[in-house]
Design a protein around this motif. Sequence first.
Motif: not given
Length: 328
Positions: A182-209
Motif C-alpha cells: 500500500x502506498x500509505x506504508x511508503x510514507x514518509x519517504x526517506x530522501x537522504x541518509x547521513x551517517x553521524x560523525x562517529x570517528x574512525x574504526x567500527x561503529x559504536x553499537x556493532x563493535x566487539x570492543x
Amino acid sequence: MTPPVLVFGEVHEGRVASASLEAIAVARELAGPSDPVIGFVAGSRGEAAAADFARFGVGRVLVAEDPRLDAAPVGAIAHAVTAAARSSGSSLLVAGGTTFGRELVGRLAVRWEAAVATGVTEATRVDGTLRVRRAIFGGRASETRRLEGERSAIAIRPHAFPPPVERPGALAIERVATGDLPASLMAPHRTEVKAPDRGAGPGLTDAAIVVSGGRGLRGPSEFHLVEDLAASLDAAVGASRAVTDAGWRPASFQVGQTGKAVSPQLYIAVGISGAIQHLVGMVSSRVIVAINSDAGAPIFKVADYGIVGDLFEIVPALTAEVRRARGR
Ligand SMILES: Cc1cc2nc3c(=O)[nH]c(=O)nc-3n(C[C@H](O)[C@H](O)[C@H](O)COP(=O)(O)OP(=O)(O)OC[C@H]3O[C@@H](n4cnc5c(N)ncnc54)[C@H](O)[C@@H]3O)c2cc1C
C-alpha cells in the motif's frame, strides 16, 4: 517437524548485516537439527544478499526483490515480512538487535499478531513454548518471559549470542510478491541518509570492543589517548556525557541513558566515574575494565578488572603494550 523459523536479513550495501548473522545462530538453536530455518531479505540487492544466508547454511531464502524497499519505512518492510511469514508457515521470526530490528518486531506484533520481545539475551523452547531472557531496569535486573500464542517475533541483543559458524551450502531463492504494497506504508519517504560523525574504526553499537573516555581526560586535546588505545585494539570510541556536553566529541559518541546502549565483548572506561546514567548504557558488556584514579569511583562496582591510577600514565603504556603484542 515444527514450523520453520524465519530470520530477517537487514541489508547494508548489498550484504546481510552482522546483527542479522547473529540472528541466524539463534534461529538455528531454536529450530533444532531437523527443522528448517528460512531467510528473508528485501530490496533491489536482495538476491545478492541472500548468498550470505547460504554461507551460514540457510539454503532457502525468501527475497522481496523490489527497489521501492531499499529505503522504505519499517512499516512497508513489516508488510512484506508478514506476507512471507504467512506463506512460509513460520511461527517464529528472529531479527538482529538493531533499531530497525526492534521496530520491525514491534510492528509484527500488530500485523502478524505475534508475541514480541526485544533485547533478548537467551532464548529456549520449553515444552514447545518460547522462553526468552532480557535485561530490564537498565541492566540492573533480568526477566524471563514465556511468549505464548501461535506466533512470536524476537529481536536479540547485539553480541549476546556467538556468531554463526560458516556452513556453505546450496541456495534456493524464492521470490516474494510485493505488488500489493500500500502506498500509505511508503510514507514518509526517506530522501537522504547521513551517517553521524562517529570517528574512525567500527561503529559504536556493532563493535566487539569499545574504549570510552570521560571528564578525567581533562580536555579535548587529551582525548586522543582514548582514540589511540581504541585504534590499537580495532575498537570503537565512546564517551561519557560530560565529554559530549563539553563539545570535546560529538553527541554520537555518547554512551548511556541519553546516548547509545552498547554491549561489546570488552568495554574499557577511561576517566569515567560511573554515574548510573552512564552505567545503563554499558553495564551488559561482557567484560568491563575501568581506569580511574579514585578507588571509590562507582565504575569499579561494575568492573571486572579495575586499574586505580593516573590515566595519563596508564593509557599510553597500555596502548604501547597492545601495539607491541599485536606487532604494530
Ligand atoms: C537525565 C540525565 C541523563 C544523563 N545521560 C547520560 C548519558 O547518557 N551518559 C553519560 O555518560 N552521562 C549521562 N548523564 C550524566 C551523568 O550523570 C554524569 O554526569 C556523567 O556520566 C559524568 O561523566 P564522567 O564520568 O566523564 O565525569 P565525572 O563524573 O566528572 O568523572 C570523571 C572521573 O575521572 C576520574 N579521573 C580524574 N582524573 C583522572 C586521572 N588523571 N586518571 C584517572 N582517572 C581520573 C575521576 O576520579 C572521576 O571518577 C546524564 C545525566 C542526567 C541528569
